[in-house]
Design a protein around this motif. Structure first.
Motif, PDB file in Angstrom:
ATOM      1  N   GLU A 155       0.853  -1.188   0.000  1.00  0.00           N
ATOM      2  CA  GLU A 155       0.000   0.000   0.000  1.00  0.00           C
ATOM      3  C   GLU A 155       0.889   1.238   0.000  1.00  0.00           C
ATOM      4  O   GLU A 155       1.575   1.514   0.979  1.00  0.00           O
ATOM      5  N   ILE A 156       0.889   1.953  -1.106  1.00  0.00           N
ATOM      6  CA  ILE A 156       1.734   3.133  -1.268  1.00  0.00           C
ATOM      7  C   ILE A 156       0.890   4.389  -1.048  1.00  0.00           C
ATOM      8  O   ILE A 156      -0.156   4.560  -1.673  1.00  0.00           O
ATOM      9  N   GLU A 157       1.362   5.278  -0.175  1.00  0.00           N
ATOM     10  CA  GLU A 157       0.631   6.508   0.118  1.00  0.00           C
ATOM     11  C   GLU A 157       1.575   7.705   0.069  1.00  0.00           C
ATOM     12  O   GLU A 157       2.758   7.587   0.400  1.00  0.00           O
ATOM     13  N   LYS A 158       1.023   8.843  -0.328  1.00  0.00           N
ATOM     14  CA  LYS A 158       1.802  10.082  -0.283  1.00  0.00           C
ATOM     15  C   LYS A 158       1.982  10.495   1.168  1.00  0.00           C
ATOM     16  O   LYS A 158       1.108  10.249   2.008  1.00  0.00           O
ATOM     17  N   SER A 159       3.091  11.099   1.491  1.00  0.00           N
ATOM     18  CA  SER A 159       3.339  11.540   2.860  1.00  0.00           C
ATOM     19  C   SER A 159       2.198  12.424   3.357  1.00  0.00           C
ATOM     20  O   SER A 159       1.741  13.323   2.645  1.00  0.00           O
ATOM     21  N   PRO A 160       1.712  12.188   4.580  1.00  0.00           N
ATOM     22  CA  PRO A 160       0.643  13.024   5.129  1.00  0.00           C
ATOM     23  C   PRO A 160       1.126  14.430   5.490  1.00  0.00           C
ATOM     24  O   PRO A 160       0.332  15.320   5.754  1.00  0.00           O
ATOM     25  N   LYS A 161       2.445  14.607   5.488  1.00  0.00           N
ATOM     26  CA  LYS A 161       3.026  15.911   5.781  1.00  0.00           C
ATOM     27  C   LYS A 161       3.936  16.331   4.630  1.00  0.00           C
ATOM     28  O   LYS A 161       4.640  15.504   4.062  1.00  0.00           O
ATOM     29  N   LYS A 162       3.905  17.620   4.315  1.00  0.00           N
ATOM     30  CA  LYS A 162       4.840  18.148   3.331  1.00  0.00           C
ATOM     31  C   LYS A 162       6.082  18.588   4.081  1.00  0.00           C
ATOM     32  O   LYS A 162       6.037  19.520   4.893  1.00  0.00           O
ATOM     33  N   ILE A 163       7.161  17.901   3.849  1.00  0.00           N
ATOM     34  CA  ILE A 163       8.391  18.147   4.594  1.00  0.00           C
ATOM     35  C   ILE A 163       9.439  18.714   3.647  1.00  0.00           C
ATOM     36  O   ILE A 163       9.714  18.139   2.594  1.00  0.00           O
ATOM     37  N   PHE A 164      10.018  19.840   4.027  1.00  0.00           N
ATOM     38  CA  PHE A 164      11.033  20.456   3.175  1.00  0.00           C
ATOM     39  C   PHE A 164      12.381  19.789   3.403  1.00  0.00           C
ATOM     40  O   PHE A 164      12.856  19.682   4.540  1.00  0.00           O
TER      41      PHE A 164
END
Length: 201
Positions: free
Chosen positions: A26-35
């Motif tokens: 199960e591939i998911e986009k990160s729930p947080k945008k991290i710089f």
């Protein structure tokens, strides 16, 4: 197994999700945008850096990659700077500029490179692999499919650009496909030995 991708790029997440379908992950986009400042001199440095940052902040296993277009005539440019070349400008403009720089080039050989990394902060386990697809740069922007520099890259053995060939062919032969399939083939084989715990579920 659920794994987050260390990116905010929806196109990349969808591509990785399709590539890893056969692995039942199960591939998911990160729930947080991290710089993460991608200031490494190699694809490996940037890939590992993103994996560490995202993994340690999210506290869960992540995959990350750094990819780019390496053009021989331009001394490897844009390479690790592929995403930052003419940053914030549409890729159409970036591709037109690259074609301008190569106006006199007889040698149009190039390759797409991807270094994919898996990092589990629970076990401090890190693994990175490389995927490469050789090819050449077209004389014009061709095709509306794919993303990034796909419309100017003709993979070896084909006459059309990735922008013309489309998703199915790209998913089978691309640098990212080769890297991530190699990465998860290794992980699924050695997971028990490394006692990855919940990550094997």
């Amino acid at each position: 197994m659920k794994i987050f991708v260390a990116t905010s790029n929806d196109h990349k997440v969808e591509e990785i999700r399709r590539i890893l379908e056969d692995f039942q992950i199960e591939i998911e986009k990160s729930p947080k945008k991290i710089f993460v400042e991608e200031n490494g001199e190699t694809f490996l440095e940037n890939s590992v850096k993103k994996a560490y940052y995202y993994g340690n902040i999210l506290g869960t296993p992540v995959v990350a990659d750094d990819s780019g277009l390496v053009i021989d005539y331009l001394g490897g440019f844009p390479g690790v700077k592929s995403a930052r070349f003419m940053e914030n400008r549409p890729y159409k403009e970036r591709m037109i500029e690259i074609l301008r720089l190569m106006k006199m080039a007889e040698d149009r050989s190039a390759k797409f490179v991807c270094v994919a990394s898996y990092y589990n902060p629970k076990t401090s386990f890190l693994i990175s692999v490389e995927g490469v697809i050789e090819g050449e740069i077209s004389y014009e922007v061709k095709g509306e499919k794919g993303f990034g520099y796909d419309p100017i890259f003709i993979p070896e053995g084909y006459k059309e650009t990735f922008g013309e060939l489309g998703q199915k062919v790209k998913d089978e032969i691309s640098h990212r496909s080769r890297a991530f399939k190699k990465l998860f083939s290794i992980i699924t084989k050695i997971g028990d030995i490394l006692e990855l715990g919940d990550d094997r579920k």
